[in-house]
Motif scaffolding. Structure first.
Motif, PDB file in Angstrom:
ATOM      1  N   ASP A  74       0.846  -1.198   0.000  1.00  0.00           N
ATOM      2  CA  ASP A  74       0.000   0.000   0.000  1.00  0.00           C
ATOM      3  C   ASP A  74       0.880   1.246   0.000  1.00  0.00           C
ATOM      4  O   ASP A  74       1.615   1.504   0.945  1.00  0.00           O
ATOM      5  CB  ASP A  74      -0.904  -0.016   1.237  1.00  0.00           C
ATOM      6  CG  ASP A  74      -1.954   1.084   1.209  1.00  0.00           C
ATOM      7  OD1 ASP A  74      -1.894   1.939   0.311  1.00  0.00           O
ATOM      8  OD2 ASP A  74      -2.834   1.086   2.083  1.00  0.00           O
ATOM      9  N   GLU A  75       0.808   2.030  -1.085  1.00  0.00           N
ATOM     10  CA  GLU A  75       1.683   3.178  -1.282  1.00  0.00           C
ATOM     11  C   GLU A  75       1.514   4.253  -0.204  1.00  0.00           C
ATOM     12  O   GLU A  75       2.445   4.994   0.085  1.00  0.00           O
ATOM     13  CB  GLU A  75       1.411   3.821  -2.648  1.00  0.00           C
ATOM     14  CG  GLU A  75       1.885   2.997  -3.818  1.00  0.00           C
ATOM     15  CD  GLU A  75       3.385   3.141  -4.076  1.00  0.00           C
ATOM     16  OE1 GLU A  75       3.947   4.187  -3.722  1.00  0.00           O
ATOM     17  OE2 GLU A  75       3.969   2.192  -4.595  1.00  0.00           O
ATOM     18  N   ARG A  76       0.335   4.371   0.378  1.00  0.00           N
ATOM     19  CA  ARG A  76       0.075   5.465   1.316  1.00  0.00           C
ATOM     20  C   ARG A  76       0.950   5.402   2.553  1.00  0.00           C
ATOM     21  O   ARG A  76       1.315   6.432   3.111  1.00  0.00           O
ATOM     22  CB  ARG A  76      -1.396   5.461   1.740  1.00  0.00           C
ATOM     23  CG  ARG A  76      -2.369   5.782   0.612  1.00  0.00           C
ATOM     24  CD  ARG A  76      -3.782   5.588   1.071  1.00  0.00           C
ATOM     25  NE  ARG A  76      -4.024   4.186   1.443  1.00  0.00           N
ATOM     26  CZ  ARG A  76      -5.128   3.760   2.056  1.00  0.00           C
ATOM     27  NH1 ARG A  76      -6.074   4.614   2.385  1.00  0.00           N
ATOM     28  NH2 ARG A  76      -5.283   2.478   2.337  1.00  0.00           N
ATOM     29  N   TYR A  77       1.293   4.195   3.006  1.00  0.00           N
ATOM     30  CA  TYR A  77       1.993   4.053   4.282  1.00  0.00           C
ATOM     31  C   TYR A  77       3.413   3.509   4.128  1.00  0.00           C
ATOM     32  O   TYR A  77       4.054   3.190   5.124  1.00  0.00           O
ATOM     33  CB  TYR A  77       1.192   3.139   5.211  1.00  0.00           C
ATOM     34  CG  TYR A  77      -0.219   3.613   5.413  1.00  0.00           C
ATOM     35  CD1 TYR A  77      -0.478   4.790   6.109  1.00  0.00           C
ATOM     36  CD2 TYR A  77      -1.301   2.925   4.875  1.00  0.00           C
ATOM     37  CE1 TYR A  77      -1.777   5.245   6.285  1.00  0.00           C
ATOM     38  CE2 TYR A  77      -2.600   3.382   5.040  1.00  0.00           C
ATOM     39  CZ  TYR A  77      -2.826   4.535   5.746  1.00  0.00           C
ATOM     40  OH  TYR A  77      -4.110   4.994   5.919  1.00  0.00           O
ATOM     41  N   LEU A  78       3.897   3.411   2.899  1.00  0.00           N
ATOM     42  CA  LEU A  78       5.270   2.948   2.696  1.00  0.00           C
ATOM     43  C   LEU A  78       6.259   4.046   3.078  1.00  0.00           C
ATOM     44  O   LEU A  78       5.936   5.225   3.029  1.00  0.00           O
ATOM     45  CB  LEU A  78       5.486   2.570   1.232  1.00  0.00           C
ATOM     46  CG  LEU A  78       4.876   1.259   0.747  1.00  0.00           C
ATOM     47  CD1 LEU A  78       5.120   1.099  -0.747  1.00  0.00           C
ATOM     48  CD2 LEU A  78       5.434   0.072   1.497  1.00  0.00           C
ATOM     49  N   PRO A  79       7.482   3.670   3.456  1.00  0.00           N
ATOM     50  CA  PRO A  79       8.503   4.690   3.701  1.00  0.00           C
ATOM     51  C   PRO A  79       8.809   5.459   2.416  1.00  0.00           C
ATOM     52  O   PRO A  79       8.544   4.978   1.312  1.00  0.00           O
ATOM     53  CB  PRO A  79       9.724   3.883   4.160  1.00  0.00           C
ATOM     54  CG  PRO A  79       9.292   2.496   4.309  1.00  0.00           C
ATOM     55  CD  PRO A  79       7.947   2.324   3.730  1.00  0.00           C
ATOM     56  N   VAL A  80       9.420   6.627   2.550  1.00  0.00           N
ATOM     57  CA  VAL A  80       9.670   7.502   1.401  1.00  0.00           C
ATOM     58  C   VAL A  80      10.553   6.814   0.367  1.00  0.00           C
ATOM     59  O   VAL A  80      10.341   6.948  -0.837  1.00  0.00           O
ATOM     60  CB  VAL A  80      10.325   8.822   1.873  1.00  0.00           C
ATOM     61  CG1 VAL A  80      10.681   9.711   0.700  1.00  0.00           C
ATOM     62  CG2 VAL A  80       9.388   9.561   2.812  1.00  0.00           C
ATOM     63  N   ARG A  81      11.537   6.024   0.810  1.00  0.00           N
ATOM     64  CA  ARG A  81      12.462   5.384  -0.143  1.00  0.00           C
ATOM     65  C   ARG A  81      11.771   4.340  -1.016  1.00  0.00           C
ATOM     66  O   ARG A  81      12.301   3.963  -2.064  1.00  0.00           O
ATOM     67  CB  ARG A  81      13.636   4.745   0.607  1.00  0.00           C
ATOM     68  CG  ARG A  81      13.298   3.475   1.338  1.00  0.00           C
ATOM     69  CD  ARG A  81      14.497   2.892   2.050  1.00  0.00           C
ATOM     70  NE  ARG A  81      15.458   2.312   1.160  1.00  0.00           N
ATOM     71  CZ  ARG A  81      15.478   1.034   0.782  1.00  0.00           C
ATOM     72  NH1 ARG A  81      14.553   0.193   1.230  1.00  0.00           N
ATOM     73  NH2 ARG A  81      16.404   0.582  -0.021  1.00  0.00           N
ATOM     74  N   ASP A  82      10.597   3.862  -0.619  1.00  0.00           N
ATOM     75  CA  ASP A  82       9.892   2.833  -1.385  1.00  0.00           C
ATOM     76  C   ASP A  82       8.664   3.365  -2.112  1.00  0.00           C
ATOM     77  O   ASP A  82       7.959   2.598  -2.765  1.00  0.00           O
ATOM     78  CB  ASP A  82       9.447   1.696  -0.454  1.00  0.00           C
ATOM     79  CG  ASP A  82      10.636   0.973   0.159  1.00  0.00           C
ATOM     80  OD1 ASP A  82      11.567   0.643  -0.587  1.00  0.00           O
ATOM     81  OD2 ASP A  82      10.634   0.744   1.375  1.00  0.00           O
ATOM     82  N   LYS A  83       8.373   4.671  -2.000  1.00  0.00           N
ATOM     83  CA  LYS A  83       7.154   5.210  -2.590  1.00  0.00           C
ATOM     84  C   LYS A  83       7.347   5.548  -4.058  1.00  0.00           C
ATOM     85  O   LYS A  83       8.456   5.850  -4.490  1.00  0.00           O
ATOM     86  CB  LYS A  83       6.718   6.476  -1.842  1.00  0.00           C
ATOM     87  CG  LYS A  83       5.925   6.196  -0.603  1.00  0.00           C
ATOM     88  CD  LYS A  83       5.400   7.476  -0.004  1.00  0.00           C
ATOM     89  CE  LYS A  83       4.549   7.157   1.220  1.00  0.00           C
ATOM     90  NZ  LYS A  83       4.027   8.351   1.856  1.00  0.00           N
ATOM     91  N   GLY A  84       6.228   5.524  -4.786  1.00  0.00           N
ATOM     92  CA  GLY A  84       6.238   6.008  -6.160  1.00  0.00           C
ATOM     93  C   GLY A  84       6.167   4.884  -7.176  1.00  0.00           C
ATOM     94  O   GLY A  84       6.545   3.737  -6.902  1.00  0.00           O
ATOM     95  N   PRO A  85       5.683   5.211  -8.385  1.00  0.00           N
ATOM     96  CA  PRO A  85       5.532   4.181  -9.427  1.00  0.00           C
ATOM     97  C   PRO A  85       6.865   3.637  -9.932  1.00  0.00           C
ATOM     98  O   PRO A  85       6.943   2.476 -10.332  1.00  0.00           O
ATOM     99  CB  PRO A  85       4.779   4.916 -10.546  1.00  0.00           C
ATOM    100  CG  PRO A  85       5.014   6.362 -10.301  1.00  0.00           C
ATOM    101  CD  PRO A  85       5.186   6.520  -8.825  1.00  0.00           C
ATOM    102  N   ILE A  86       7.918   4.451  -9.894  1.00  0.00           N
ATOM    103  CA  ILE A  86       9.223   3.976 -10.372  1.00  0.00           C
ATOM    104  C   ILE A  86       9.775   2.918  -9.433  1.00  0.00           C
ATOM    105  O   ILE A  86      10.237   1.852  -9.871  1.00  0.00           O
ATOM    106  CB  ILE A  86      10.198   5.162 -10.528  1.00  0.00           C
ATOM    107  CG1 ILE A  86       9.736   6.050 -11.687  1.00  0.00           C
ATOM    108  CG2 ILE A  86      11.621   4.683 -10.759  1.00  0.00           C
ATOM    109  CD1 ILE A  86      10.535   7.292 -11.892  1.00  0.00           C
ATOM    110  N   LYS A  87       9.709   3.176  -8.132  1.00  0.00           N
ATOM    111  CA  LYS A  87      10.195   2.180  -7.160  1.00  0.00           C
ATOM    112  C   LYS A  87       9.337   0.914  -7.214  1.00  0.00           C
ATOM    113  O   LYS A  87       9.843  -0.197  -7.062  1.00  0.00           O
ATOM    114  CB  LYS A  87      10.186   2.781  -5.755  1.00  0.00           C
ATOM    115  CG  LYS A  87      11.125   3.972  -5.584  1.00  0.00           C
ATOM    116  CD  LYS A  87      12.558   3.544  -5.713  1.00  0.00           C
ATOM    117  CE  LYS A  87      13.532   4.721  -5.619  1.00  0.00           C
ATOM    118  NZ  LYS A  87      13.614   5.319  -4.318  1.00  0.00           N
ATOM    119  N   ARG A  88       8.040   1.080  -7.434  1.00  0.00           N
ATOM    120  CA  ARG A  88       7.164  -0.087  -7.553  1.00  0.00           C
ATOM    121  C   ARG A  88       7.548  -0.930  -8.777  1.00  0.00           C
ATOM    122  O   ARG A  88       7.603  -2.161  -8.714  1.00  0.00           O
ATOM    123  CB  ARG A  88       5.706   0.393  -7.664  1.00  0.00           C
ATOM    124  CG  ARG A  88       4.680  -0.712  -7.873  1.00  0.00           C
ATOM    125  CD  ARG A  88       4.621  -1.619  -6.654  1.00  0.00           C
ATOM    126  NE  ARG A  88       3.738  -2.741  -6.854  1.00  0.00           N
ATOM    127  CZ  ARG A  88       2.533  -2.839  -6.296  1.00  0.00           C
ATOM    128  NH1 ARG A  88       2.078  -1.893  -5.512  1.00  0.00           N
ATOM    129  NH2 ARG A  88       1.793  -3.900  -6.502  1.00  0.00           N
TER     130      ARG A  88
END
Length: 198
Positions: A74-88
């Motif tokens: 769930d993107e809403r509660y992930l840490p900043v380093r793991d957020k975003g479509p590129i990291k996904r």
């Protein structure tokens, strides 16, 4: 003959209309004591136990949401380093392939135990095992570099070069994920093997 003639006096301009003065603010000015009392907030809460319990509850809820997000992605509660479509996209691509780095840590653990166990009896074999371990490490790093190169090409095509570069160094993100056991990865893998993102 007069050299200097007195100019005709210009007519006096009409006096400007006096501005309309608005009386008052429409409300009473508060007393200084009342205004200061409104601005005061207690530095220490009156009920410390309740404040501690509330802070602990908020912290526990944030931790629970983050732990759940690490499992579900769930993107809403992930840490900043793991957020975003590129990291996904990076996570999905790395999780879809098999990386040599996944087996390096367990293999290193086993080989080191075996090498230390037989080193006193068969020093030559222990040396060969350690050299084999270094060879696996080098191959795993090369495999991670190849993965980075492939992912970077796909990211440039999908998101654009400037957008990808604005994310910073994606190499270390890919490398650390390649060297983690699949079941130990955080956030947890959301795709099956060989199901590469489009």
């Amino acid at each position: 003959m007069k050299l200097f003639k007195k100019r005709d006096a210009a007519p006096d301009p009409e006096p400007a209309a006096a501005p309309v003065k608005i009386e008052g603010k429409g409300r009473a000015t508060p007393r200084r004591k009342d205004a200061e009392a409104r601005r005061l907030h207690p530095v220490v809460p009156t009920d410390r136990k309740a404040a501690k319990a509330e802070a602990r509850a908020k912290r526990d809820e944030a931790w629970r949401l983050r732990s759940e997000a690490m499992k579900t992605g769930d993107e809403r509660y992930l840490p900043v380093r793991d957020k975003g479509p590129i990291k996904r996209y990076i996570r999905d691509y790395v999780d879809a392939r098999f990386s040599l780095g996944e087996v390096f840590i367990p293999l290193a653990f086993v080989l080191m135990i075996v090498a230390f166990g037989i080193q006193t009896r068969l020093a030559q074999t222990g040396l060969l095992l350690m050299m084999g371990l270094y060879a696996v490490l080098i191959l795993a790093v090369v495999d991670a570099v190849v993965c980075w190169w492939l992912v970077r090409r796909r990211l440039y095509a999908k998101f654009g070069q400037d957008t990808v570069r604005s994310q910073g160094m994606i190499f270390w993100y890919i490398l650390t994920r390649c060297f983690s056991l699949r079941r130990m990865r955080q956030p947890a893998p959301q795709v099956a093997r060989r199901h590469y993102p489009s």
